[in-house]
Design a protein around this motif. Sequence first.
Motif, PDB file in Angstrom:
ATOM      1  N   LEU A 125       0.871  -1.225  -0.003  1.00 18.97           N
ATOM      2  CA  LEU A 125       0.195   0.060  -0.059  1.00 18.97           C
ATOM      3  C   LEU A 125       0.903   1.108   0.124  1.00 18.97           C
ATOM      4  CD1 LEU A 125      -2.815   1.371   0.166  1.00 18.97           C
ATOM      5  CD2 LEU A 125      -2.779   1.303   2.594  1.00 18.97           C
ATOM      6  N   ARG A 126       2.162   1.216   0.687  1.00 17.84           N
ATOM      7  CA  ARG A 126       2.849   2.331   0.934  1.00 17.84           C
ATOM      8  C   ARG A 126       3.357   2.825  -0.605  1.00 17.84           C
ATOM      9  NH1 ARG A 126       8.221   3.273   0.984  1.00 17.84           N
ATOM     10  NH2 ARG A 126       8.515   0.919   0.939  1.00 17.84           N
ATOM     11  N   ALA A 128       1.971   2.056  -3.495  1.00 22.13           N
ATOM     12  CA  ALA A 128       0.830   2.059  -4.203  1.00 22.13           C
ATOM     13  C   ALA A 128       0.395   3.723  -4.061  1.00 22.13           C
ATOM     14  CB  ALA A 128      -0.344   1.233  -3.919  1.00 22.13           C
ATOM     15  N   LYS A 129       0.395   4.021  -2.973  1.00 23.82           N
ATOM     16  CA  LYS A 129      -0.030   5.555  -2.495  1.00 23.82           C
ATOM     17  C   LYS A 129       0.975   6.493  -3.055  1.00 23.82           C
ATOM     18  CE  LYS A 129      -2.768   5.124   1.764  1.00 23.82           C
ATOM     19  NZ  LYS A 129      -2.708   5.211   3.175  1.00 23.82           N
ATOM     20  N   LYS A 130       2.365   6.279  -3.351  1.00 20.25           N
ATOM     21  CA  LYS A 130       3.227   7.136  -4.012  1.00 20.25           C
ATOM     22  C   LYS A 130       3.110   7.115  -5.277  1.00 20.25           C
ATOM     23  CE  LYS A 130       7.244   6.496  -0.831  1.00 20.25           C
ATOM     24  NZ  LYS A 130       8.575   6.078  -0.699  1.00 20.25           N
ATOM     25  N   VAL A 131       2.631   6.045  -5.980  1.00 17.50           N
ATOM     26  CA  VAL A 131       2.526   5.954  -7.382  1.00 17.50           C
ATOM     27  C   VAL A 131       1.212   6.780  -7.903  1.00 17.50           C
ATOM     28  CG1 VAL A 131       4.042   3.866  -7.768  1.00 17.50           C
ATOM     29  CG2 VAL A 131       1.467   3.781  -7.716  1.00 17.50           C
ATOM     30  N   ALA A 138      -3.066   3.620 -13.156  1.00 12.98           N
ATOM     31  CA  ALA A 138      -3.515   2.425 -12.589  1.00 12.98           C
ATOM     32  C   ALA A 138      -2.356   1.825 -11.656  1.00 12.98           C
ATOM     33  CB  ALA A 138      -3.989   1.297 -13.142  1.00 12.98           C
ATOM     34  N   ALA A 139      -2.864   0.999 -10.819  1.00 10.68           N
ATOM     35  CA  ALA A 139      -1.558   0.266  -9.730  1.00 10.68           C
ATOM     36  C   ALA A 139      -1.795  -1.263 -10.009  1.00 10.68           C
ATOM     37  CB  ALA A 139      -1.795   0.487  -8.379  1.00 10.68           C
ATOM     38  N   ILE A 140      -0.662  -1.903 -10.568  1.00 15.87           N
ATOM     39  CA  ILE A 140      -0.752  -3.282 -10.655  1.00 15.87           C
ATOM     40  C   ILE A 140      -0.093  -4.063  -9.428  1.00 15.87           C
ATOM     41  CG2 ILE A 140       0.165  -5.168 -12.109  1.00 15.87           C
ATOM     42  CD1 ILE A 140       0.211  -3.423 -14.475  1.00 15.87           C
ATOM     43  N   ALA A 141      -1.368  -4.695  -8.761  1.00 15.26           N
ATOM     44  CA  ALA A 141      -0.916  -5.331  -7.336  1.00 15.26           C
ATOM     45  C   ALA A 141      -0.181  -6.505  -7.689  1.00 15.26           C
ATOM     46  CB  ALA A 141      -2.233  -5.522  -6.526  1.00 15.26           C
ATOM     47  N   VAL A 142       0.872  -6.723  -7.531  1.00 16.43           N
ATOM     48  CA  VAL A 142       1.805  -7.897  -7.743  1.00 16.43           C
ATOM     49  C   VAL A 142       1.825  -8.722  -6.361  1.00 16.43           C
ATOM     50  CG1 VAL A 142       3.979  -8.942  -8.201  1.00 16.43           C
ATOM     51  CG2 VAL A 142       3.271  -6.540  -9.356  1.00 16.43           C
ATOM     52  N   LYS A 164      -9.586  -0.118  -1.563  1.00 13.06           N
ATOM     53  CA  LYS A 164     -10.346   0.572  -0.717  1.00 13.06           C
ATOM     54  C   LYS A 164      -9.557   2.133  -0.474  1.00 13.06           C
ATOM     55  CE  LYS A 164     -12.341  -3.241   1.892  1.00 13.06           C
ATOM     56  NZ  LYS A 164     -12.146  -4.122   3.072  1.00 13.06           N
ATOM     57  N   ALA A 165      -8.160   2.142  -0.516  1.00 12.45           N
ATOM     58  CA  ALA A 165      -7.443   3.179  -0.229  1.00 12.45           C
ATOM     59  C   ALA A 165      -7.106   4.253  -1.525  1.00 12.45           C
ATOM     60  CB  ALA A 165      -6.002   2.459   0.420  1.00 12.45           C
ATOM     61  N   LEU A 166      -7.207   3.626  -2.606  1.00 16.82           N
ATOM     62  CA  LEU A 166      -6.651   4.318  -3.761  1.00 16.82           C
ATOM     63  C   LEU A 166      -8.066   4.807  -4.585  1.00 16.82           C
ATOM     64  CD1 LEU A 166      -3.700   2.242  -5.160  1.00 16.82           C
ATOM     65  CD2 LEU A 166      -3.604   3.925  -3.464  1.00 16.82           C
ATOM     66  N   SER A 167      -7.732   5.799  -5.355  1.00 11.68           N
ATOM     67  CA  SER A 167      -8.706   6.186  -6.134  1.00 11.68           C
ATOM     68  C   SER A 167      -8.659   5.662  -7.658  1.00 11.68           C
ATOM     69  CB  SER A 167      -9.171   7.997  -6.174  1.00 11.68           C
ATOM     70  OG  SER A 167      -7.780   8.485  -6.580  1.00 11.68           O
ATOM     71  N   ILE A 168      -7.367   5.441  -7.835  1.00 11.00           N
ATOM     72  CA  ILE A 168      -6.919   4.790  -9.385  1.00 11.00           C
ATOM     73  C   ILE A 168      -7.380   3.257  -9.258  1.00 11.00           C
ATOM     74  CG2 ILE A 168      -5.305   6.725  -9.799  1.00 11.00           C
ATOM     75  CD1 ILE A 168      -3.114   4.551  -9.111  1.00 11.00           C
TER      76      ILE A 168
END
Length: 315
Positions: A125-126, A128-131, A138-142, A164-168
Amino acid sequence: METKLTQLLNIKYPIIQAPMFLVSNVAMVTEGMKAGVAGCIPALNYRTLEELKAAIKQLKANKVEGGSFGFNLIVNKSNIKYKDQLRVLCEEGCDFIITSLGSPEETINQAHKAGIKVFCDVTDLRFAKKVEQLGADAAIAVNNQAGGHRGNISPQELTNQLSKALSIPVISAGGVGCKADIDTMLSYGAEGVSVGSPFIASVEAGVTDEYKQACVDYGAEDIIMTERISGTPCTVINTPYVQKIGTKQTWLERVLNKNKKLKKWVKMIRFSIGMKATEKAAKKATYKTVWVAGPSIEHTKEILPIKDIVSNLTK
């Protein structure tokens, strides 16, 4: 199967054909686009910028409605080709770029100027918030079911946290081998999935028939972690050769890695040696079989054309 990912890339199904070193190629991505998904190729699959330009031109000519194509960039200092590759992608054009292993800030800034979307690999998450703050599309959750260099968090936990935490949009990467897996990832909050290993055993993949057949013959329980390729834990099929050479770094590498001044160079040397060994195993029939794959090969039952693999994932 309309989601935010299908809207972002104008594709039929919320699936990205994941970029796989040595495996992904123009033929795979072309057939993926025809089948209604997005395809991605590592820029490092091309030794020269001219080869990269030629691939972009071919994909642009092959593009059809309902399909999309992009390239993966390794954006840390170990990739000395990064800046030139980014420049070529922005000059020639593509639909999206996936960034890995470093800060995507420069890529996001340059790509957006060229009208290219940027998706960023993240494992927590840390980051992910930075990007997201940097402007990623979009964030690719590996997650910990991904092939190659995977994350440490389960698909459910990671996707839930990020969605839940991101808007992208969040794209789940790892653990998808059939349609039920896609439905599960979407139920966790993902807007799409990145699928790699199931496409290795495709007619169009540019690897040996032995590598493809291994993805058919082996299953999830045969996937193990090794440090012998890049110095960073990576998932491979547990072949007799892998068992023979072991999965841990040598004692010399461990000692050198403890030296802060030498650590970066040791990793670069190990990465170079490991990639050359992996290339030989992937491209030639050899007893030195180090084949990268993830546990989702459990669902691979035969070598098929890309269009049939996409059909199995969507119907």
